[in-house]
Write an enzyme that holds these catalytic residues in place. Structure first.
Site, PDB file in Angstrom:
ATOM      1  N   LYS A 151      -0.970   4.910   4.509  1.00 45.07           N
ATOM      2  CA  LYS A 151      -1.882   3.976   5.181  1.00 45.07           C
ATOM      3  C   LYS A 151      -1.395   3.758   6.602  1.00 45.07           C
ATOM      4  O   LYS A 151      -0.231   3.410   6.824  1.00 45.07           O
ATOM      5  CB  LYS A 151      -1.950   2.653   4.418  1.00 45.07           C
ATOM      6  CG  LYS A 151      -2.932   1.642   5.027  1.00 45.07           C
ATOM      7  CD  LYS A 151      -3.106   0.449   4.126  1.00 45.07           C
ATOM      8  CE  LYS A 151      -4.022  -0.595   4.754  1.00 45.07           C
ATOM      9  NZ  LYS A 151      -5.375  -0.073   5.049  1.00 45.07           N
ATOM     10  N   HIS A 187       0.827  -1.201   0.000  1.00 45.13           N
ATOM     11  CA  HIS A 187       0.000   0.000   0.000  1.00 45.13           C
ATOM     12  C   HIS A 187       0.865   1.255   0.000  1.00 45.13           C
ATOM     13  O   HIS A 187       2.060   1.203   0.291  1.00 45.13           O
ATOM     14  CB  HIS A 187      -0.925   0.027   1.229  1.00 45.13           C
ATOM     15  CG  HIS A 187      -2.107  -0.877   1.106  1.00 45.13           C
ATOM     16  ND1 HIS A 187      -2.028  -2.237   1.311  1.00 45.13           N
ATOM     17  CD2 HIS A 187      -3.412  -0.615   0.812  1.00 45.13           C
ATOM     18  CE1 HIS A 187      -3.232  -2.776   1.145  1.00 45.13           C
ATOM     19  NE2 HIS A 187      -4.076  -1.811   0.837  1.00 45.13           N
TER      20      HIS A 187
END
EC number: 1.17.1.8
Length: 275
Positions: free
Chosen positions: A168, A164
């Site tokens: 995040k 990600h």
């Protein structure tokens, strides 16, 4: 006040990357009506959220007070829905507040503990209020998970890698944990040891998720959301991968969740249960 035939929608985290996509999707959908946009960015307070996301005026101002926006949603004939893509640190309180006001949460924020999900489930059931918490709203991810469940019947060794963007906050991702849970529910013992292992650097083998399945998290700028499920056996490797290239891919699932949550009387965890 919203058209009485439309589902009123409040978006919490409206100016974030996912929130902006939700605003656009709701505004372009004939059976939903945006009635509230919540975001804590002080520079955006009072601005029209449609102007903020670049689709023209929607006559919905950005407000910081979730409680007051939830009150507005309760004034509609049809029970409202709150879509939440915020931060793990606040999502539990956001969802409890929505349920308390009779507004049905559709939650894409991950990072809730199992105990928190259980508590919210009990609260939603007592209130007879629908709630959907989905680690991922991309239909392709659900298909990836279903393929992994099928594959695990034939492979004893499996690991998960999720990648990600570096903004995040939680690791591993809710999608990776959910995938491991689905495999663990098959009742198998995965990854029998072949040698006595020793980690020279703690965490080098990843963290053990449900079913003792290793999960590896990567956070880098330039990524959006990606996951690989790797199965191995002598002489072969089977890899299932899903790549997100645009956050718009989540919107069909979010819209489905909004429409389905108004029919629920308690909490559902996972969008696949509503397909």
């Amino acid at each position: 006040m919203a058209n009485q035939d439309l589902i009123p929608v409040v978006v919490n985290g409206a100016a974030g990357k996912m929130g902006r996509e939700v605003i656009k999707a709701v505004a372009q959908t004939s059976d939903l009506q945006l009635v509230g946009a919540v975001d804590h960015n002080p520079a955006l307070q009072g601005q029209d959220i449609g102007e903020v996301v670049g689709i023209g005026p929607l006559e919905v101002p950005v407000l910081a007070d979730l409680q007051s926006v939830l009150v507005l949603a309760t004034q509609e004939k049809i029970q409202g829905v709150m879509v939440d893509f915020t931060h793990p640190s606040g999502v539990y309180d956001n969802v409890r507040s929505a349920i308390a006001y009779g507004v049905r949460p559709v939650v894409g924020t991950t990072g809730l503990s199992e105990q928190q999900i259980q508590d919210l489930g009990d609260f939603a059931e007592k209130a007879s209020t629908g709630c959907l918490i989905a680690p991922n709203f991309a239909i392709g991810v659900l298909l990836m998970q279903q393929a992994a469940v099928q594959a695990c019947q034939y492979f004893d060794h499996v690991e998960i890698i999720e990648l990600h963007h570096n903004q995040k906050a939680d690791a591993p991702s809710g999608t990776a944990i959910k995938t491991a849970q689905m495999l663990a529910e098959m009742g198998k013992t995965f990854n029998p040891a072949a040698v006595e292992e020793k980690e020279i650097i703690a965490g080098a083998k990843g963290g053990l998720g449900p079913g003792q399945i290793p999960i590896h998290s990567i956070r880098l700028p330039g990524l959006i959301a990606h996951q690989e499920v790797l199965f191995g056996s002598p002489g072969q490797l089977y890899t299932i991968r899903h790549d997100t290239t645009d956050r718009a891919c989540y919107m069909p699932g979010v819209l489905l969740g909004i429409r389905k949550v108004v029919e629920l009387k308690g909490l559902v965890y996972g969008l696949e249960k509503l397909l």
